[in-house]
Write a protein that holds these residues in place. Sequence first.
Motif, mmCIF file in Angstrom:
data_model
loop_
_atom_site.group_PDB
_atom_site.id
_atom_site.type_symbol
_atom_site.label_atom_id
_atom_site.label_comp_id
_atom_site.label_asym_id
_atom_site.label_seq_id
_atom_site.Cartn_x
_atom_site.Cartn_y
_atom_site.Cartn_z
ATOM 1 N N TRP A 38 60.757 48.768 24.755
ATOM 2 C CA TRP A 38 59.822 48.083 23.865
ATOM 3 C C TRP A 38 60.335 46.683 23.570
ATOM 4 N N ILE A 39 59.431 45.718 23.640
ATOM 5 C CA ILE A 39 59.714 44.322 23.347
ATOM 6 C C ILE A 39 58.570 43.798 22.495
ATOM 7 N N ARG A 40 58.850 42.878 21.593
ATOM 8 C CA ARG A 40 57.778 42.260 20.812
ATOM 9 C C ARG A 40 57.949 40.752 20.771
ATOM 10 N N PRO A 42 56.745 37.844 18.010
ATOM 11 C CA PRO A 42 56.034 37.346 16.832
ATOM 12 C C PRO A 42 55.336 36.033 17.133
ATOM 13 N N PRO A 43 54.305 35.686 16.368
ATOM 14 C CA PRO A 43 53.604 34.421 16.610
ATOM 15 C C PRO A 43 54.552 33.228 16.544
ATOM 16 N N GLY A 44 54.490 32.393 17.560
ATOM 17 C CA GLY A 44 55.300 31.190 17.593
ATOM 18 C C GLY A 44 56.774 31.401 17.869
ATOM 19 N N LYS A 45 57.179 32.622 18.192
ATOM 20 C CA LYS A 45 58.577 32.917 18.439
ATOM 21 C C LYS A 45 58.777 33.502 19.826
ATOM 22 N N GLY A 46 60.014 33.709 20.174
ATOM 23 C CA GLY A 46 60.357 34.257 21.465
ATOM 24 C C GLY A 46 60.310 35.774 21.496
ATOM 25 N N LEU A 47 60.618 36.301 22.655
ATOM 26 C CA LEU A 47 60.624 37.747 22.845
ATOM 27 C C LEU A 47 61.812 38.387 22.138
ATOM 28 N N GLU A 48 61.571 39.535 21.532
ATOM 29 C CA GLU A 48 62.606 40.315 20.866
ATOM 30 C C GLU A 48 62.668 41.691 21.510
ATOM 31 N N TRP A 49 63.790 41.993 22.129
ATOM 32 C CA TRP A 49 63.979 43.320 22.701
ATOM 33 C C TRP A 49 64.260 44.314 21.582
ATOM 34 N N MET A 50 63.521 45.422 21.560
ATOM 35 C CA MET A 50 63.595 46.353 20.447
ATOM 36 C C MET A 50 64.394 47.620 20.751
ATOM 37 N N GLY A 51 64.264 48.137 21.947
ATOM 38 C CA GLY A 51 64.976 49.363 22.256
ATOM 39 C C GLY A 51 64.490 49.986 23.539
ATOM 40 N N VAL A 52 65.087 51.126 23.886
ATOM 41 C CA VAL A 52 64.838 51.741 25.173
ATOM 42 C C VAL A 52 65.033 53.248 25.084
ATOM 43 N N ILE A 53 64.304 53.965 25.905
ATOM 44 C CA ILE A 53 64.567 55.374 26.135
ATOM 45 C C ILE A 53 64.722 55.562 27.634
ATOM 46 N N GLY A 54 65.785 56.217 28.033
ATOM 47 C CA GLY A 54 66.104 56.375 29.439
ATOM 48 C C GLY A 54 65.436 57.570 30.079
ATOM 49 N N ARG A 79 54.346 59.662 28.436
ATOM 50 C CA ARG A 79 54.248 58.520 27.551
ATOM 51 C C ARG A 79 55.411 58.499 26.580
ATOM 52 N N PHE A 80 55.681 57.332 26.033
ATOM 53 C CA PHE A 80 56.733 57.204 25.039
ATOM 54 C C PHE A 80 56.235 56.375 23.866
ATOM 55 N N THR A 81 56.895 56.563 22.718
ATOM 56 C CA THR A 81 56.378 56.081 21.455
ATOM 57 C C THR A 81 57.441 55.312 20.686
ATOM 58 N N LEU A 82 57.024 54.203 20.107
ATOM 59 C CA LEU A 82 57.848 53.442 19.175
ATOM 60 C C LEU A 82 57.376 53.724 17.759
ATOM 61 N N ASP A 91 56.767 41.833 10.731
ATOM 62 C CA ASP A 91 56.628 42.689 11.905
ATOM 63 C C ASP A 91 55.370 42.374 12.707
ATOM 64 N N THR A 92 54.557 41.446 12.231
ATOM 65 C CA THR A 92 53.395 41.021 12.999
ATOM 66 C C THR A 92 53.845 40.442 14.335
ATOM 67 N N ALA A 93 53.298 40.967 15.415
ATOM 68 C CA ALA A 93 53.732 40.543 16.739
ATOM 69 C C ALA A 93 52.834 41.174 17.784
ATOM 70 N N VAL A 94 52.933 40.645 18.990
ATOM 71 C CA VAL A 94 52.420 41.342 20.154
ATOM 72 C C VAL A 94 53.521 42.269 20.645
ATOM 73 N N TYR A 95 53.205 43.528 20.772
ATOM 74 C CA TYR A 95 54.168 44.536 21.187
ATOM 75 C C TYR A 95 53.911 44.926 22.636
ATOM 76 N N TYR A 96 54.972 44.924 23.422
ATOM 77 C CA TYR A 96 54.906 45.271 24.833
ATOM 78 C C TYR A 96 55.782 46.475 25.131
ATOM 79 N N CYS A 97 55.343 47.306 26.054
ATOM 80 C CA CYS A 97 56.240 48.256 26.681
ATOM 81 C C CYS A 97 56.505 47.802 28.104
ATOM 82 N N ALA A 98 57.650 48.205 28.636
ATOM 83 C CA ALA A 98 58.057 47.741 29.950
ATOM 84 C C ALA A 98 59.008 48.743 30.585
ATOM 85 N N ARG A 99 59.034 48.742 31.900
ATOM 86 C CA ARG A 99 59.985 49.547 32.650
ATOM 87 C C ARG A 99 61.151 48.680 33.081
ATOM 88 N N ALA A 100 62.345 49.176 32.864
ATOM 89 C CA ALA A 100 63.552 48.465 33.235
ATOM 90 C C ALA A 100 64.318 49.235 34.296
#
Length: 122
Positions: A38-40, A42-54, A79-82, A91-100
């Motif tokens: 999970w990555i998010r 926020p408006p006007g800011k950079g990407l923030e890596w939030m966490g991972v499940i393997g 599926r996986f859940t944050l 916490d307002t942001a665009v939230y993304y999920c991604a495969r690493a």
Amino acid sequence: QVQLQESGPGLMKPLETLSLTCTVSGASITTNYYYWSWIRQPPGKGLEWMGVIGYAGATYSAPFLRSRSSISRDTSKNRFTLTLNSVTPEDTAVYYCARATIKTSGRYLEVWGQGTLVSVSS
């Protein structure tokens, strides 16, 4: 073809608990050596890596969120859940999920969902 799709509430009020789900198609979240993140942004800011499940279910959350964030999965639904407790307007942001993947050269977020906006406002 691997695809990831986020789903969430869109609008929230402070102190509520955020739950975002990433549904994966074209690959199993249990396949060896993939990591579901999970990555998010926020408006006007950079990407923030939030966490991972393997692929085996182990989790790791970024320290700045660790006290109120968790990641889980439902392998039967692929599926996986944050979960993020006690949200605030920050916490307002665009939230993304991604495969690493992890390679000898480093770690890579190779496949991303389109993102979903979560707005926290009173």
